[in-house]
Motif scaffolding. Structure first.
Motif, PDB file in Angstrom:
ATOM      1  N   LEU A  12     -27.982 -44.687 -18.508  1.00  0.00           N
ATOM      2  CA  LEU A  12     -27.543 -44.469 -16.984  1.00  0.00           C
ATOM      3  C   LEU A  12     -28.743 -42.860 -17.449  1.00  0.00           C
ATOM      4  N   LEU A  13     -28.311 -42.428 -17.893  1.00  0.00           N
ATOM      5  CA  LEU A  13     -30.073 -41.370 -18.154  1.00  0.00           C
ATOM      6  C   LEU A  13     -31.280 -41.659 -17.848  1.00  0.00           C
ATOM      7  N   ASP A  20     -35.833 -41.842 -10.121  1.00  0.00           N
ATOM      8  CA  ASP A  20     -36.679 -40.082  -9.675  1.00  0.00           C
ATOM      9  C   ASP A  20     -36.433 -39.019 -10.679  1.00  0.00           C
ATOM     10  N   ALA A  21     -37.911 -39.237 -11.157  1.00  0.00           N
ATOM     11  CA  ALA A  21     -37.923 -37.961 -12.410  1.00  0.00           C
ATOM     12  C   ALA A  21     -37.906 -36.237 -12.461  1.00  0.00           C
ATOM     13  N   ALA A  27     -28.244 -31.909 -11.259  1.00  0.00           N
ATOM     14  CA  ALA A  27     -27.870 -33.173 -10.554  1.00  0.00           C
ATOM     15  C   ALA A  27     -27.619 -34.516 -11.623  1.00  0.00           C
ATOM     16  N   LEU A  28     -28.609 -34.739 -12.852  1.00  0.00           N
ATOM     17  CA  LEU A  28     -28.503 -35.409 -13.883  1.00  0.00           C
ATOM     18  C   LEU A  28     -27.146 -35.511 -14.212  1.00  0.00           C
ATOM     19  N   ALA A  29     -27.158 -34.238 -15.019  1.00  0.00           N
ATOM     20  CA  ALA A  29     -25.540 -34.452 -15.806  1.00  0.00           C
ATOM     21  C   ALA A  29     -24.476 -34.056 -15.326  1.00  0.00           C
ATOM     22  N   HIS A  33     -22.009 -37.385 -15.520  1.00  0.00           N
ATOM     23  CA  HIS A  33     -20.765 -37.267 -15.696  1.00  0.00           C
ATOM     24  C   HIS A  33     -20.271 -36.490 -16.928  1.00  0.00           C
ATOM     25  N   ILE A  34     -21.594 -35.654 -17.356  1.00  0.00           N
ATOM     26  CA  ILE A  34     -21.680 -34.483 -18.338  1.00  0.00           C
ATOM     27  C   ILE A  34     -22.167 -33.494 -18.327  1.00  0.00           C
TER      28      ILE A  34
END
Length: 163
Positions: A12-13, A20-21, A27-29, A33-34
């Motif tokens: 997922l990451l 979108d790097a 936002a990535l977390a 859901h981490i």
């Protein structure tokens, strides 16, 4: 480099970063859901493990064209006279060091290499051809295809569905 294992969260990451790097760690977390510290550790592990080579900005050639000119994009097929490992490696290293070469692939069957090159204009392409192909006695054949329109450009690697 040590062997790395990945799970559904890593997939997922990786997928989110391919899209979108520039996403912030928070936002990535949230997307994965981490927690943010866990996300930072996981992304660092993916980078250290070599799964993420680099993060870059992809420029819009259409938006840059009015400012810098359209330039020439060419796909170039190269056939070498001698195809031994040493000859192929020498050619590969020489073209990879040239800034005009955006991509270089060893291919089979057919030509030995396919390059994607960018030049400002035709005189610039001719200088590139002289520098990389004509001056190399081991280059037997060069076939260039000039792009008239880019219909699709992508960098995303398809990943398996997340479980």
């Amino acid at each position: 480099m040590e062997s790395i294992t990945i799970d559904a969260t890593d997939l997922l990451l990786l997928d989110a970063l391919q899209k979108d790097a520039s996403l912030s760690n928070q936002a990535l977390a949230a997307l994965a859901h981490i927690s943010p510290p866990t996300c930072l550790r996981r992304v660092k592990r993916l980078v250290d493990g070599g799964l993420i080579e680099k993060q870059v900005a992809i420029l819009s050639t259409d938006q840059l064209a009015p400012l810098l000119g359209h330039g020439l994009q060419a796909i170039v097929e190269i056939t070498l006279e001698r195809q031994g490992e040493e000859a192929q490696t020498a050619f590969e290293l020489r073209v990879a060091a040239d800034e005009a070469v955006q991509q270089c692939y060893r291919v089979s069957p057919g030509p030995d290499f396919v390059l994607v090159v960018h030049a400002r204009d035709m005189p610039d392409y001719l200088a590139l051809a002289q520098r990389l192909f004509t001056s190399d006695a081991n280059v037997r054949n060069v076939k260039a295809f000039f792009s008239v329109k880019r219909s699709k450009f992508g960098t995303r690697v398809p990943l398996p569905a997340k479980s």
